[in-house]
Design a protein around this motif. Structure first.
Motif, PDB file in Angstrom:
ATOM      1  N   GLN A  18       0.843  -1.181   0.102  1.00  9.69           N
ATOM      2  CA  GLN A  18       0.021   0.038  -0.185  1.00  9.69           C
ATOM      3  C   GLN A  18       0.810   1.356   0.169  1.00  9.69           C
ATOM      4  OE1 GLN A  18      -2.201  -0.176   3.629  1.00  9.69           O
ATOM      5  NE2 GLN A  18      -4.207  -0.517   2.173  1.00  9.69           N
ATOM      6  N   SER A  19       0.318   2.363  -0.728  1.00  9.98           N
ATOM      7  CA  SER A  19       1.159   3.583  -0.743  1.00  9.98           C
ATOM      8  C   SER A  19       1.114   4.195   0.772  1.00  9.98           C
ATOM      9  CB  SER A  19       0.387   4.747  -1.729  1.00  9.98           C
ATOM     10  OG  SER A  19      -0.707   4.817  -1.020  1.00  9.98           O
ATOM     11  N   ASP A  99       0.488  13.141   1.560  1.00  6.65           N
ATOM     12  CA  ASP A  99       0.173  11.778   1.026  1.00  6.65           C
ATOM     13  C   ASP A  99      -1.299  11.497   1.255  1.00  6.65           C
ATOM     14  OD1 ASP A  99       3.048  11.389   0.450  1.00  6.65           O
ATOM     15  OD2 ASP A  99       3.411  10.387   2.135  1.00  6.65           O
ATOM     16  N   TYR A 103      -3.750  10.885  -1.911  1.00  2.00           N
ATOM     17  CA  TYR A 103      -4.298   9.354  -2.115  1.00  2.00           C
ATOM     18  C   TYR A 103      -5.930   9.740  -2.192  1.00  2.00           C
ATOM     19  CZ  TYR A 103      -6.374   4.942  -0.979  1.00  2.00           C
ATOM     20  OH  TYR A 103      -7.161   3.905  -0.820  1.00  2.00           O
TER      21      TYR A 103
END
Length: 142
Positions: A18-19, A99, A103
């Motif tokens: 997962q990012s 981030d 996302y």
């Protein structure tokens, strides 16, 4: 138990893949906005409309302030009113805020906007706001 071990290993690898934004969303946002970003009717709004917000004048800054300082008060999203409380996430680092927003914008809002940067988050930290003031700063969205 032997059959369960490969599944647990796969899930562990999936989590590693997962990012950073996905991990942060899962840890901090998913319980209210749900795994699919659709929110909870009447309480927590969906995140699918955020491309319109990020494209509006002042929208990028507004989204950063929402994550940093929270949001409180009635909010109308795509004709529906929500009146939940979003807590502040000031404890997140500047890059983490960027981030998670990137996302959300790419995954749920399908936005093509340029990515939000840690520098933008740092600039937004310079002036602390109440959750009510953040709501007042929401740009008009068409």
């Amino acid at each position: 138990m032997k059959r369960l071990l490969p599944l647990l290993g796969f899930l562990g690898l999936l989590a590693l893949a997962q990012s950073p934004g996905a991990k942060l969303y899962s840890a901090h946002c998913q319980s209210c906005h749900q795994a699919n970003g659709q929110g909870i009717p009447g309480v927590f709004p969906p995140l699918t409309h955020l491309d319109k917000v990020v494209q509006a004048k002042g929208g990028r800054e507004y989204l950063v302030r929402v994550v940093l300082y929270g949001l409180q008060g009635p909010l109308t999203v795509e004709g529906k009113t929500y009146n939940g409380v979003m807590p502040p996430f000031r404890q997140l680092k500047d890059q983490e805020v960027a981030d998670v927003l990137n996302y959300v914008l790419t995954t749920f809002a399908k936005s093509k906007a340029k990515p939000i940067t840690a520098a933008e988050v740092k600039a937004a930290r310079a002036k602390a706001l109440s959750p009510q003031d953040v709501l007042k700063s929401r740009p008009p969205v068409k």
